[in-house]
Design a protein around this motif. Structure first.
Motif, PDB file in Angstrom:
ATOM      1  N   LEU A   1     -26.643 -53.873  64.012  1.00 14.16           N
ATOM      2  CA  LEU A   1     -25.471 -53.894  63.136  1.00 14.16           C
ATOM      3  C   LEU A   1     -25.356 -55.218  62.394  1.00 14.16           C
ATOM      4  O   LEU A   1     -24.999 -55.252  61.210  1.00 14.16           O
ATOM      5  CB  LEU A   1     -24.211 -53.642  63.964  1.00 14.16           C
ATOM      6  CG  LEU A   1     -24.055 -52.224  64.532  1.00 14.16           C
ATOM      7  CD1 LEU A   1     -22.952 -52.195  65.589  1.00 14.16           C
ATOM      8  CD2 LEU A   1     -23.755 -51.224  63.428  1.00 14.16           C
ATOM      9  N   VAL A   2     -25.666 -56.315  63.083  1.00 15.08           N
ATOM     10  CA  VAL A   2     -25.557 -57.644  62.461  1.00 15.08           C
ATOM     11  C   VAL A   2     -26.628 -57.839  61.404  1.00 15.08           C
ATOM     12  O   VAL A   2     -26.332 -58.239  60.274  1.00 15.08           O
ATOM     13  CB  VAL A   2     -25.631 -58.743  63.535  1.00 15.08           C
ATOM     14  CG1 VAL A   2     -25.737 -60.125  62.884  1.00 15.08           C
ATOM     15  CG2 VAL A   2     -24.412 -58.691  64.442  1.00 15.08           C
ATOM     16  N   THR A   3     -27.875 -57.566  61.752  1.00 21.28           N
ATOM     17  CA  THR A   3     -28.960 -57.776  60.784  1.00 21.28           C
ATOM     18  C   THR A   3     -28.876 -56.792  59.627  1.00 21.28           C
ATOM     19  O   THR A   3     -29.314 -57.087  58.513  1.00 21.28           O
ATOM     20  CB  THR A   3     -30.329 -57.665  61.466  1.00 21.28           C
ATOM     21  OG1 THR A   3     -30.446 -56.379  62.103  1.00 21.28           O
ATOM     22  CG2 THR A   3     -30.502 -58.752  62.509  1.00 21.28           C
TER      23      THR A   3
ATOM     24  N   GLU B   1     -34.352 -64.986  69.806  1.00 20.56           N
ATOM     25  CA  GLU B   1     -35.050 -64.572  71.022  1.00 20.56           C
ATOM     26  C   GLU B   1     -34.125 -63.828  71.980  1.00 20.56           C
ATOM     27  O   GLU B   1     -34.515 -62.799  72.560  1.00 20.56           O
ATOM     28  CB  GLU B   1     -35.629 -65.805  71.725  1.00 20.56           C
ATOM     29  CG  GLU B   1     -36.278 -65.506  73.058  1.00 20.56           C
ATOM     30  CD  GLU B   1     -36.666 -66.776  73.805  1.00 20.56           C
ATOM     31  OE1 GLU B   1     -37.090 -66.658  74.980  1.00 20.56           O
ATOM     32  OE2 GLU B   1     -36.531 -67.879  73.227  1.00 20.56           O
ATOM     33  N   PHE B   2     -32.920 -64.331  72.160  1.00 17.20           N
ATOM     34  CA  PHE B   2     -32.013 -63.771  73.166  1.00 17.20           C
ATOM     35  C   PHE B   2     -31.208 -62.569  72.670  1.00 17.20           C
ATOM     36  O   PHE B   2     -30.939 -61.640  73.435  1.00 17.20           O
ATOM     37  CB  PHE B   2     -31.036 -64.846  73.647  1.00 17.20           C
ATOM     38  CG  PHE B   2     -31.667 -65.916  74.489  1.00 17.20           C
ATOM     39  CD1 PHE B   2     -32.923 -65.754  75.032  1.00 17.20           C
ATOM     40  CD2 PHE B   2     -30.982 -67.087  74.744  1.00 17.20           C
ATOM     41  CE1 PHE B   2     -33.506 -66.742  75.813  1.00 17.20           C
ATOM     42  CE2 PHE B   2     -31.544 -68.094  75.533  1.00 17.20           C
ATOM     43  CZ  PHE B   2     -32.815 -67.912  76.063  1.00 17.20           C
ATOM     44  N   TYR B   3     -30.795 -62.607  71.381  1.00 14.01           N
ATOM     45  CA  TYR B   3     -29.854 -61.593  70.906  1.00 14.01           C
ATOM     46  C   TYR B   3     -30.296 -60.847  69.654  1.00 14.01           C
ATOM     47  O   TYR B   3     -29.635 -59.894  69.246  1.00 14.01           O
ATOM     48  CB  TYR B   3     -28.477 -62.223  70.676  1.00 14.01           C
ATOM     49  CG  TYR B   3     -27.902 -62.776  71.956  1.00 14.01           C
ATOM     50  CD1 TYR B   3     -27.343 -61.933  72.908  1.00 14.01           C
ATOM     51  CD2 TYR B   3     -27.964 -64.133  72.240  1.00 14.01           C
ATOM     52  CE1 TYR B   3     -26.845 -62.415  74.099  1.00 14.01           C
ATOM     53  CE2 TYR B   3     -27.469 -64.639  73.442  1.00 14.01           C
ATOM     54  CZ  TYR B   3     -26.920 -63.767  74.362  1.00 14.01           C
ATOM     55  OH  TYR B   3     -26.435 -64.254  75.544  1.00 14.01           O
ATOM     56  N   GLY B   4     -31.382 -61.278  69.039  1.00 13.74           N
ATOM     57  CA  GLY B   4     -31.932 -60.512  67.931  1.00 13.74           C
ATOM     58  C   GLY B   4     -31.357 -60.811  66.567  1.00 13.74           C
ATOM     59  O   GLY B   4     -31.625 -60.091  65.605  1.00 13.74           O
ATOM     60  N   PHE B   5     -30.547 -61.885  66.454  1.00 11.28           N
ATOM     61  CA  PHE B   5     -30.098 -62.282  65.129  1.00 11.28           C
ATOM     62  C   PHE B   5     -30.352 -63.773  64.932  1.00 11.28           C
ATOM     63  O   PHE B   5     -30.693 -64.493  65.859  1.00 11.28           O
ATOM     64  CB  PHE B   5     -28.640 -61.916  64.862  1.00 11.28           C
ATOM     65  CG  PHE B   5     -27.683 -62.232  65.980  1.00 11.28           C
ATOM     66  CD1 PHE B   5     -27.251 -63.519  66.205  1.00 11.28           C
ATOM     67  CD2 PHE B   5     -27.203 -61.221  66.801  1.00 11.28           C
ATOM     68  CE1 PHE B   5     -26.365 -63.815  67.217  1.00 11.28           C
ATOM     69  CE2 PHE B   5     -26.298 -61.492  67.815  1.00 11.28           C
ATOM     70  CZ  PHE B   5     -25.888 -62.802  68.033  1.00 11.28           C
TER      71      PHE B   5
ATOM     72  N   VAL C   1     -24.748 -55.534  73.671  1.00 12.86           N
ATOM     73  CA  VAL C   1     -24.942 -56.875  73.100  1.00 12.86           C
ATOM     74  C   VAL C   1     -26.356 -57.391  73.335  1.00 12.86           C
ATOM     75  O   VAL C   1     -26.952 -58.016  72.460  1.00 12.86           O
ATOM     76  CB  VAL C   1     -23.909 -57.861  73.699  1.00 12.86           C
ATOM     77  CG1 VAL C   1     -24.223 -59.297  73.297  1.00 12.86           C
ATOM     78  CG2 VAL C   1     -22.506 -57.479  73.261  1.00 12.86           C
ATOM     79  N   GLN C   2     -26.891 -57.122  74.518  1.00 10.26           N
ATOM     80  CA  GLN C   2     -28.232 -57.624  74.854  1.00 10.26           C
ATOM     81  C   GLN C   2     -28.898 -56.655  75.822  1.00 10.26           C
ATOM     82  O   GLN C   2     -28.359 -56.334  76.872  1.00 10.26           O
ATOM     83  CB  GLN C   2     -28.148 -59.011  75.489  1.00 10.26           C
ATOM     84  CG  GLN C   2     -29.496 -59.627  75.790  1.00 10.26           C
ATOM     85  CD  GLN C   2     -29.372 -60.897  76.616  1.00 10.26           C
ATOM     86  OE1 GLN C   2     -28.850 -60.878  77.725  1.00 10.26           O
ATOM     87  NE2 GLN C   2     -29.846 -62.007  76.065  1.00 10.26           N
ATOM     88  N   ARG C   3     -30.088 -56.213  75.464  1.00  6.48           N
ATOM     89  CA  ARG C   3     -30.852 -55.333  76.337  1.00  6.48           C
ATOM     90  C   ARG C   3     -31.364 -56.121  77.538  1.00  6.48           C
ATOM     91  O   ARG C   3     -31.671 -57.311  77.434  1.00  6.48           O
ATOM     92  CB  ARG C   3     -32.039 -54.740  75.581  1.00  6.48           C
ATOM     93  CG  ARG C   3     -31.665 -53.750  74.492  1.00  6.48           C
ATOM     94  CD  ARG C   3     -32.813 -53.495  73.541  1.00  6.48           C
ATOM     95  NE  ARG C   3     -34.027 -53.080  74.229  1.00  6.48           N
ATOM     96  CZ  ARG C   3     -34.359 -51.812  74.465  1.00  6.48           C
ATOM     97  NH1 ARG C   3     -33.561 -50.849  74.039  1.00  6.48           N
ATOM     98  NH2 ARG C   3     -35.477 -51.516  75.083  1.00  6.48           N
TER      99      ARG C   3
ATOM    100  N   PRO D   1     -37.994 -56.204  74.079  1.00  2.41           N
ATOM    101  CA  PRO D   1     -37.230 -57.218  73.352  1.00  2.41           C
ATOM    102  C   PRO D   1     -35.732 -57.086  73.617  1.00  2.41           C
ATOM    103  O   PRO D   1     -35.243 -55.984  73.869  1.00  2.41           O
ATOM    104  CB  PRO D   1     -37.572 -56.930  71.893  1.00  2.41           C
ATOM    105  CG  PRO D   1     -37.874 -55.468  71.871  1.00  2.41           C
ATOM    106  CD  PRO D   1     -38.537 -55.178  73.176  1.00  2.41           C
ATOM    107  N   ARG D   2     -35.015 -58.205  73.540  1.00  2.46           N
ATOM    108  CA  ARG D   2     -33.600 -58.236  73.903  1.00  2.46           C
ATOM    109  C   ARG D   2     -32.687 -57.701  72.798  1.00  2.46           C
ATOM    110  O   ARG D   2     -31.509 -57.465  73.044  1.00  2.46           O
ATOM    111  CB  ARG D   2     -33.196 -59.670  74.250  1.00  2.46           C
ATOM    112  CG  ARG D   2     -33.890 -60.231  75.486  1.00  2.46           C
ATOM    113  CD  ARG D   2     -33.478 -59.458  76.725  1.00  2.46           C
ATOM    114  NE  ARG D   2     -34.054 -59.978  77.950  1.00  2.46           N
ATOM    115  CZ  ARG D   2     -33.522 -60.937  78.687  1.00  2.46           C
ATOM    116  NH1 ARG D   2     -32.390 -61.502  78.290  1.00  2.46           N
ATOM    117  NH2 ARG D   2     -34.098 -61.335  79.788  1.00  2.46           N
ATOM    118  N   ALA D   3     -33.230 -57.541  71.577  1.00  3.74           N
ATOM    119  CA  ALA D   3     -32.408 -57.076  70.464  1.00  3.74           C
ATOM    120  C   ALA D   3     -31.757 -55.742  70.813  1.00  3.74           C
ATOM    121  O   ALA D   3     -32.363 -54.880  71.442  1.00  3.74           O
ATOM    122  CB  ALA D   3     -33.256 -56.941  69.202  1.00  3.74           C
ATOM    123  N   SER D   4     -30.506 -55.571  70.383  1.00  4.57           N
ATOM    124  CA  SER D   4     -29.669 -54.461  70.828  1.00  4.57           C
ATOM    125  C   SER D   4     -29.022 -53.759  69.645  1.00  4.57           C
ATOM    126  O   SER D   4     -29.308 -54.055  68.477  1.00  4.57           O
ATOM    127  CB  SER D   4     -28.579 -55.015  71.752  1.00  4.57           C
ATOM    128  OG  SER D   4     -27.781 -55.940  71.016  1.00  4.57           O
TER     129      SER D   4
END
Length: 283
Positions: A64-66, A209-213, A50-52, A56-59
């Motif tokens: 999958l979401v973007t 910033e936190f989760y990439g979406f 879910v979060q690196r 960057p924190r995007a995982s």
């Protein structure tokens, strides 16, 4: 009547009386039956799915979401949920399609499998229509998947979060769209520890910033969780000297049963006790 069926002699009872064909299984029956065999009641997912931890924190979840890969997300979580009972066994692609939902075509399940393979989350082998799935770790690092607990005892419970099987058996997988699923996983991740925070705090604008979406994804996700009665909210006013009123709003959000922190901890404790009684290990 089959070729071997014969009409009983006059006065004899029909030995096949009451024997009727069973209806073909639907998604609900298939999920319930296979997940019941898995016994644990929840699936463990690595937190860095879910979060690196590093920036960057995007995982993988963000990818999958973007990429709007909802079926791939559904399938990945389902494969992980069933992993304890698969043990190298292949399931027909029609079964995987049914696990994704009534009316889902096998080609959709095949496409989702290929997406996950391209993302280095699993490998596919076996015969056509009967895929043999070899899992890799869900954080996308390409390492083989293992159900073993972390080697450091102090880290147990912090590296994973739990997704209860009700996600499938109650039809949550069908009721939420991709934003709702994303925010459910985010909140599950950050409220797993029973000794830590039981509510989740994040301004919409920090989602990227936190989760990439996007902020829009977070807003829609909160809306869906609220609409499905899966989440409760509480507004707290906190001191803010730079704010015109000297206070600002802080929204706390928490999941309700069966996704609550307490219920997930109860599932973990029960699974650990059952594993200990059987001479195994569970976290």
């Amino acid at each position: 009547m089959t070729m071997n069926d014969q009409t009983p002699a006059t006065g004899e009872r029909d030995p096949f009386e009451g024997l009727e064909d069973e209806a073909a299984p639907d998604a609900a029956y298939t999920r319930e039956t296979l997940l019941r065999a898995a016994k644990r009641g929840y699936v463990r997912i690595r937190r860095d799915f879910v979060q690196r931890e590093e920036r960057p924190r995007a995982s993988v979840l963000a990818d999958l979401v973007t990429g709007r890969k909802e079926r791939a997300l559904d399938l990945l979580l389902t494969i992980h949920a069933l992993q304890p009972i698969l043990d190298g066994e292949a399931l027909p692609i029609q079964t995987w399609a049914l696990l994704l939902g009534d009316g889902v075509k096998p080609r959709v399940a095949n496409a989702a499998l290929k997406t996950l393979q391209e993302m280095n989350l699993l490998e596919i082998s076996g015969k056509r229509g009967m895929p043999m799935i070899t899992l890799k770790r869900e954080n996308g690092d390409g390492e083989p998947w293992t159900n073993a607990p972390p080697s450091d005892p102090a880290a147990r419970g912090r590296g994973f979060f739990a997704l209860p099987f009700e996600y499938w058996t109650d039809g949550t997988i069908d009721k939420l769209s991709l934003p709702g699923k994303a925010m459910l996983l985010v909140i599950l991740r950050d409220t797993q520890d029973p000794n830590g925070a039981r509510s989740f705090v994040m301004a919409h604008e920090r989602a990227q910033e936190f989760y990439g979406f996007s902020e829009r994804t977070a807003e829609r996700g909160y809306y869906e969780l609220r609409r499905q009665n899966l989440m409760v909210e509480h507004r707290r006013l906190v001191r803010a000297p730079k704010h015109p009123l000297g206070q600002r709003e802080e929204w706390h959000r928490a999941l309700v049963n069966p996704y609550s922190t307490d219920n997930r901890e109860a599932l973990r404790v029960a699974a650990a006790a059952a594993a200990k009684a059987a001479g195994g290990d569970a976290t």
